[in-house]
Design an enzyme around this catalytic site. Sequence first.
Site, mmCIF file in Angstrom:
data_model
loop_
_atom_site.group_PDB
_atom_site.id
_atom_site.type_symbol
_atom_site.label_atom_id
_atom_site.label_comp_id
_atom_site.label_asym_id
_atom_site.label_seq_id
_atom_site.Cartn_x
_atom_site.Cartn_y
_atom_site.Cartn_z
ATOM 1 N N GLY A 71 60.197 8.651 -6.202
ATOM 2 C CA GLY A 71 58.561 9.680 -5.238
ATOM 3 C C GLY A 71 59.396 10.766 -3.948
ATOM 4 O O GLY A 71 60.718 10.232 -3.594
ATOM 5 N N HIS A 81 54.681 9.225 -7.475
ATOM 6 C CA HIS A 81 54.066 9.842 -6.335
ATOM 7 C C HIS A 81 55.010 11.370 -5.348
ATOM 8 O O HIS A 81 56.137 11.337 -5.558
ATOM 9 C CB HIS A 81 53.679 9.426 -5.368
ATOM 10 C CG HIS A 81 54.719 8.880 -4.368
ATOM 11 N ND1 HIS A 81 55.251 9.253 -2.967
ATOM 12 C CD2 HIS A 81 55.322 7.477 -4.407
ATOM 13 C CE1 HIS A 81 56.231 8.381 -2.503
ATOM 14 N NE2 HIS A 81 55.880 7.255 -3.491
ATOM 15 N N ASP A 82 53.756 12.667 -5.595
ATOM 16 C CA ASP A 82 54.601 13.842 -4.665
ATOM 17 C C ASP A 82 55.773 14.181 -5.033
ATOM 18 O O ASP A 82 56.703 14.517 -4.692
ATOM 19 C CB ASP A 82 55.481 12.673 -3.370
ATOM 20 C CG ASP A 82 53.666 12.478 -2.390
ATOM 21 O OD1 ASP A 82 52.808 13.477 -2.321
ATOM 22 O OD2 ASP A 82 53.474 11.162 -2.368
#
Length: 259
Positions: A139, A121-122
């Site tokens: 992440g 994520h991200d």
Amino acid sequence: MANKISPLAYVDPEAKIGENCEIGPFCFIDKNVVIGDNNRLMNSVTVLYGTRMGNGNVVFPGAVLGAVPQDLKFRGEETTAEIGDNNTIRENVTINRGTAAKGKTVVGSNNLLMEGMHVAHDVFVGSGCIIGNSTKLAGEVVIDDFAILSANVLVHQFCRIGSYVMVGGGSRTSQDIPPFTMAAREPIKYCGLNLVGLRRRGFSSEVIEKVHKAYKIIYDSEKLMKERLEEVRETLGGCKEIDYIVDFCSSSQRGIIAG
């Protein structure tokens, strides 16, 4: 041109598919997905809610794009996984969408993501990168343009890897890897410049020599890092590559790898 969509694929009526796309058997295309033109999804590709894909990508069997983050803080926010143009995404690659932290996961253009690698994520992956088999990006990792990560590399959350870096296979890092360098060994260390990569990319001998001098100051000096970077800027500044090195190292949140 018309799309070629296998009758054995599922495409949600709300998904937006561009022109001249090929979607193979057993693919699953969720709602709230946008896929551009000239993309080829081989069999058994899963494209989930919130995925945005540009043009000219090739996605191999078993890839999962846009799955929800593996982050216990995630509460179902409206986030995206954004993939640019002309990427090759090999078998079983997983790209998770963003969280409230940044709102999106981004993979740029002209990248090769090899079998089984993971984009959490991200994460932000630039363009022109090669990321090897089974490499895992945690992440909010940032990978700048034209970086090469070999197989089975583990990158700790929040780390940044600079442009034109070469990371040796099986390495793991919990710190930033500055641009134009090679990094390997256990624990991971600065192993000199990525000379072969820089020459292949057309960097002049003059620029390479300046970069070499900059890292000699950064890694051989006993001064405080702030003082080393000031010396680099004062003695070698006025060159975009040197400015990039100084900005990268001075803005590092996790510190750069040891020499």
